[in-house]
Design a protein around this motif. Structure first.
Motif: not given
Length: 310
Positions: A70-76, A89-93, A244-247
């Motif tokens: 997750x952080x690799x995709x959205x950390x920056x 992040x909580x939604x992804x969890x 990217x998030x939904x993938x």
């Protein structure tokens, strides 16, 4: 907000962070703190409704969700502030560790209208193809009568009228006005595939239902939290974030190109449809997860004490 940390197999947060992030999760995705009941009670040894009012560390065991991915995709990602990044992040969890009941989602029926319209469009595509093939046969062309259309009004009045369809102008107009709403059904072959997919054995429908909640929730959150400008309404960066998030979370619909052929226009089409439905029907039409409660608790948000049902 305290820093959330993670490693392979776990996330570590606290009740303060959950309280502070709760408005974003609920307002934009329908995820109430009741979704974290087990994690709160296992971490604190207390009833969740009581523990959430106190300060405790919270341990979230993860089975499918990977914090590093997750952080690799959205950390920056420049679109996300730290607060928005933590909310997603909580939604992804919740999505990846299946912290929801799919049957409850279907009972709300947010995507049933879309499925109905899409199915009707597939049938209309086949009908238009059939009529155009008939009109192209020279022997029968003189025998064809103008296209007959039946109108049914909301008040139940039914009226049949006849519209000349010279050179298929009517069908061309229909395609021009509606085809963009259904980018994966542009030909009769596409329509047949869609109708076959709708048979009881069809498989990917359930996770696709989650996609509508996520894409519109991200869209609303970034707009209403002033993370993106009003114009353009759906910039490429927003579409890429949703893609990217939904993938990553596994809810990106296969009919939008699971093979990796990403197009921002496919994202925009879904957002436009959902937005039109919400504007027509109202906020009750906004797709969200159903609320999960563990009791009535007092939450302090922005120095205002409110009763909230989580």
């Amino acid at each position: 907000m305290n820093e959330l940390t993670g490693s392979k197999g776990s996330l570590i947060t606290d009740t303060q962070s959950l309280r502070e992030i709760a408005p974003l999760l609920e307002n934009y995705f329908g995820i109430t703190l009741g979704y974290f009941t087990n994690e709160i009670e296992l971490s604190t040894g207390k009833h969740a409704a009581k523990a959430i009012r106190e300060d405790h560390g919270i341990y979230l065991p993860t089975n499918r969700f990977d914090y590093q991915d997750y952080m690799e995709l959205f950390g920056q990602t420049s679109l996300l502030t730290d607060r928005l990044r933590e909310a997603l992040l909580f939604v992804a969890y919740i999505i990846m560790d299946r912290k929801f009941n799919e049957e409850d989602l279907y009972e709300q029926g947010y995507w049933e209208d879309w499925n109905t319209y899409k199915g009707e469009w597939a049938k209309l595509m086949l009908f238009m193809e059939h009529m155009e093939q008939r009109a192209s046969i020279p022997v029968k062309k003189e025998e064809l009568s103008p296209t007959s259309i039946t109108f049914r009004a909301d008040n139940g009045i039914i009226e049949k009228t006849t519209i000349p369809n010279t050179d298929n102008w009517l069908f061309r107009l229909i395609r021009k006005e509606l085809a963009d709403y259904f980018p994966d059904i542009q030909t009769a072959e596409d329509a047949l595939l869609e109708l076959n997919r709708r048979k009881p054995s069809a498989g990917a429908k359930r996770m696709n239902a989650v996609y509508t909640i996520i894409e519109y929730g991200i869209y609303r959150m970034l707009h209403e939290e002033n993370a993106i400008p009003e114009k353009p309404d759906t910039p490429n960066e927003l579409c890429a974030l949703i893609h990217d998030f939904t993938r990553l979370t596994g809810c990106y619909p296969t009919n939008k190109g699971w093979d990796g052929n990403y197009s921002p226009d496919l994202i925009r089409v879904g957002l436009q449809y959902t937005g039109k439905a919400v504007r027509k029907i109202g906020e009750k039409r906004i797709p969200k997860f159903p609320p999960v409660g563990f009791g009535t608790v007092h939450i302090v948000t922005d120095n205002i004490i409110r009763d909230e049902f989580f």
